[in-house]
Write a protein that holds these residues in place. Structure first.
Motif, mmCIF file in Angstrom:
data_model
loop_
_atom_site.group_PDB
_atom_site.id
_atom_site.type_symbol
_atom_site.label_atom_id
_atom_site.label_comp_id
_atom_site.label_asym_id
_atom_site.label_seq_id
_atom_site.Cartn_x
_atom_site.Cartn_y
_atom_site.Cartn_z
ATOM 1 N N SER A 155 -10.698 0.718 8.341
ATOM 2 C CA SER A 155 -10.344 -0.700 8.464
ATOM 3 C C SER A 155 -9.314 -1.138 7.438
ATOM 4 O O SER A 155 -9.169 -0.531 6.378
ATOM 5 C CB SER A 155 -11.594 -1.567 8.320
ATOM 6 O OG SER A 155 -12.162 -1.401 7.034
ATOM 7 N N HIS A 156 -8.631 -2.194 7.793
ATOM 8 C CA HIS A 156 -7.761 -2.933 6.880
ATOM 9 C C HIS A 156 -8.012 -4.411 7.148
ATOM 10 O O HIS A 156 -7.772 -4.882 8.261
ATOM 11 C CB HIS A 156 -6.279 -2.620 7.121
ATOM 12 C CG HIS A 156 -5.384 -3.525 6.317
ATOM 13 N ND1 HIS A 156 -5.035 -3.251 5.023
ATOM 14 C CD2 HIS A 156 -4.822 -4.711 6.611
ATOM 15 C CE1 HIS A 156 -4.280 -4.222 4.564
ATOM 16 N NE2 HIS A 156 -4.141 -5.125 5.509
ATOM 17 N N PRO A 165 -1.346 -4.040 7.810
ATOM 18 C CA PRO A 165 -1.959 -2.715 7.646
ATOM 19 C C PRO A 165 -0.937 -1.630 7.324
ATOM 20 O O PRO A 165 0.218 -1.701 7.728
ATOM 21 C CB PRO A 165 -2.583 -2.447 9.024
ATOM 22 C CG PRO A 165 -2.660 -3.763 9.689
ATOM 23 C CD PRO A 165 -1.549 -4.592 9.137
ATOM 24 N N LEU A 170 -4.205 4.093 8.367
ATOM 25 C CA LEU A 170 -5.259 3.701 9.298
ATOM 26 C C LEU A 170 -5.381 4.695 10.459
ATOM 27 O O LEU A 170 -6.479 5.089 10.835
ATOM 28 C CB LEU A 170 -4.987 2.290 9.828
ATOM 29 C CG LEU A 170 -6.099 1.611 10.589
ATOM 30 C CD1 LEU A 170 -7.334 1.396 9.719
ATOM 31 C CD2 LEU A 170 -5.627 0.262 11.120
#
Length: 178
Positions: A155-156, A165, A170
């Motif tokens: 996650s971001h 992001p 990711l």
């Protein structure tokens, strides 16, 4: 919230295409992108990045899903502009999915404060991502996460409206085979 509670809560939110995030994540890992609002230039930048990354997303066997606070017709027009009209979309004007995934609402300094101005200038003037009409909740921040089999695996969560992001990081997350 535990995994079973999250799965049950997500069952109440089908996409415009009729599938839930849990159903999607059981078939493929899902890259879920939470947009701020339809008028946000940073969101438009994210949509352009997603268009550019579409082949890499596909190569990673990820299904792209976009959660937004717009009415679906407005979202369809915006997504078509970025050639993303074929992705799963979740209209969430009441921010229930944002809350379930604990996507932060920023304060005014984090959303439109002086620290954001330079990034906003670069994004709008230098990069050409012009803002639109502000949407539902200008304090809602964005997020991107990889959701697999009903569980967040990467996650971001944006710390401010200009915090986008790191897509390479990711998308490089470990995802067990389906």
């Amino acid at each position: 919230m535990n995994q079973n509670s999250l799965k049950q809560a997500l069952a109440a939110f089908p996409s415009a295409q009729g599938k839930t995030l849990v159903e999607l994540s059981e078939a493929h890992p899902v890259l879920i992108v939470f947009l701020r609002h339809g008028g946000c230039p940073f969101c438009r930048q994210v949509l352009a990045q997603l268009r550019t990354l579409s082949q890499k997303i596909e190569e990673r066997n990820l299904k792209l899903a976009i959660v937004h606070m717009m009415y679906q017709e407005q979202a369809n027009r915006l997504l078509a502009r970025y050639q993303l009209q074929n992705v799963e979309t979740f209209s969430d004007p009441e921010r229930k999915l944002y809350e379930l995934f604990q996507v932060k609402r920023g304060n005014l300094a984090e959303t439109i404060g002086p620290a954001i101005w330079w990034s906003g200038f670069k994004t709008t003037v230098l990069s050409g991502y012009l803002p639109g009409i502000p949407g539902n909740d200008i304090q809602q921040l964005g997020a991107a996460l990889v959701f697999d089999k009903g569980k967040v695996v990467a996650s971001h969560f944006s710390e401010n409206s200009a915090d986008l992001p790191d897509w390479d990081q990711l998308l490089a997350c470990e995802i067990p085979p389906h």
